[in-house]
Motif scaffolding. Structure first.
Motif, PDB file in Angstrom:
ATOM      1  N   SER A  49      46.096  10.080 -11.420  1.00  0.00           N
ATOM      2  CA  SER A  49      45.395   8.764 -10.805  1.00  0.00           C
ATOM      3  C   SER A  49      46.031   8.027  -9.780  1.00  0.00           C
ATOM      4  O   SER A  49      45.332   7.658  -8.731  1.00  0.00           O
ATOM      5  N   ASP A  85      44.179   4.266 -15.979  1.00  0.00           N
ATOM      6  CA  ASP A  85      43.602   4.736 -14.772  1.00  0.00           C
ATOM      7  C   ASP A  85      43.074   3.934 -14.120  1.00  0.00           C
ATOM      8  O   ASP A  85      43.313   3.667 -12.919  1.00  0.00           O
ATOM      9  N   GLU A 133      38.588  13.364 -12.605  1.00  0.00           N
ATOM     10  CA  GLU A 133      39.726  13.404 -12.900  1.00  0.00           C
ATOM     11  C   GLU A 133      39.859  13.941 -14.404  1.00  0.00           C
ATOM     12  O   GLU A 133      39.063  13.362 -15.208  1.00  0.00           O
TER      13      GLU A 133
HETATM   14 MG    MG Z   1      45.266   9.489 -15.139  1.00  0.00          MG
END
Ligand code: MG
Ligand code: GDP
Length: 308
Positions: A49, A85, A133
């Motif tokens: 992240s 995140d 992600e």
């Molecule tokens: Mg992450």
């Protein structure tokens, strides 16, 4: 945008049919190659992240618009990691050129793969680059690989990480490797050479693209230019070698397969002739991925009902 994304979660029959039609339409009409689809995977805490945040800033400064889809395999849309995140991806701010959304993976990647696949499609119609992600946990590597054009693996500067990837057979999937946190010292260089020697073994499997292991620091920005260049180089390599179309096609097949496997197991997939059978159906029917998945689903349902 959120409305379009919510539509794909709606399970009511009429809404589902409408959603499938919209998705097929988007798929058919979206420009090729369109947005660069970039997957970022790696162990929790490797800095995915943070690195994405740094990339968002750099790429946004170049004028690109970007969307991030953060897939969390451990939670069903609970707070924890997803909130983390959001906090780590500060680049978004109030900028309409950056869009960040989280989804729980149990219902998506490897679960209802349709959700992730549809989200990537929708986002790629709007943004220049779509970043997915996902935490690297075995099976999900191949799932995320089938969703994206380029897969980046982010590793911790630790021998344990490198070894684990090799043992789990994960090294075959990523196109670019980044050992993060090089600001922490010499361990990063060692991890890099370990990964490099692990890659040399499987080199032939990756075709002509030479997979590189880069050393970066999301924290102080070291190596980020080189990383950006490697990611773009991979995308350019795919586009010029026509493998991008093949990879997208394989991704569509993988999407149909995982949707069917989820409901009917590998037996169901075999009944349709496996990956080859599904690929042929996609090609011959000319149907969109989403409606074909629904159609095959209905066919298997009918076959099961007829048998019982
Ligand atoms: Mg992450
Ligand atoms: N020293 C250092 N720490 C980092 C770097 N990148 C991320 N971190 C830290 O590593 C932790 C996990 O980062 P995060 O981005 O949430 O990892 P993710 O789980 O892979 O998304 C956080 O405390 C980050 O501040 C880096 O380049 N150097």
């Amino acid at each position: 945008m959120p409305e379009a994304l919510n539509l794909i979660d709606d399970q009511r029959p009429a809404q589902r049919r409408a959603a499938l039609a919209i998705l097929d339409e988007l798929e058919a009409r979206s420009a090729f190659p369109g947005a660069h689809r970039l997957g970022v995977t790696g162990t929790p805490g490797a800095g995915k992240s943070t690195l994405i945040d740094a990339l968002l800033r750099a790429l946004r400064a170049r004028g690109e618009t970007l969307a991030v889809l953060a897939v969390d395999p451990s939670s069903r849309a609970s707070g924890g990691a997803l909130l983390g995140d959001r906090v780590r991806m500060r680049a978004a701010g109030e900028d309409p050129g950056i869009f960040i959304r989280s989804m729980a993976a149990r219902e998506q990647l490897g679960g209802t793969a349709a959700g992730a696949h549809a989200s990537v499609l929708i986002l790629s119609c709007v943004f220049d680059r779509v970043i997915v992600e996902t935490v690297g946990v075995g099976q999900s590597e191949s799932d995320v690989h089938s969703l994206v054009d380029t897969l980046l693996l982010v590793a911790n500067p630790s021998s344990g990480d490198a070894l684990q990837f090799m043992k789990a057979g994960l090294l075959e999937w990523p196109d670019v490797f980044a050992v993060n946190k090089s600001d922490l010292g010499a361990e990063a260089a060692r991890t890099r050479s370990e990964l490099e020697s692990g890659l040399a073994v499987g080199e032939s499997a990756s075709g002509e693209w030479r997979r590189a292991v880069l050393q970066v620091s999301a924290r102080d920005g070291t190596g980020l230019d080189a990383l950006q260049q490697a990611l773009d180089a991979h995308r350019d390599h795919l586009s010029t070698s026509e493998t991008l179309a093949a990879r997208r096609e394989a991704g569509r097949v993988a999407h149909v397969l995982s949707a069917l496997r989820e409901r009917f197991g590998s037996r169901g997939v075999e009944a349709l002739g496996g990956a080859t059978g599904v690929a042929n159906r996609l090609r011959e029917s000319g149907a969109g991925t989403f409606s074909l998945a629904a159609q095959l689903d209905a066919e298997l349902d009918a076959a099961l009902a007829a048998r019982s």
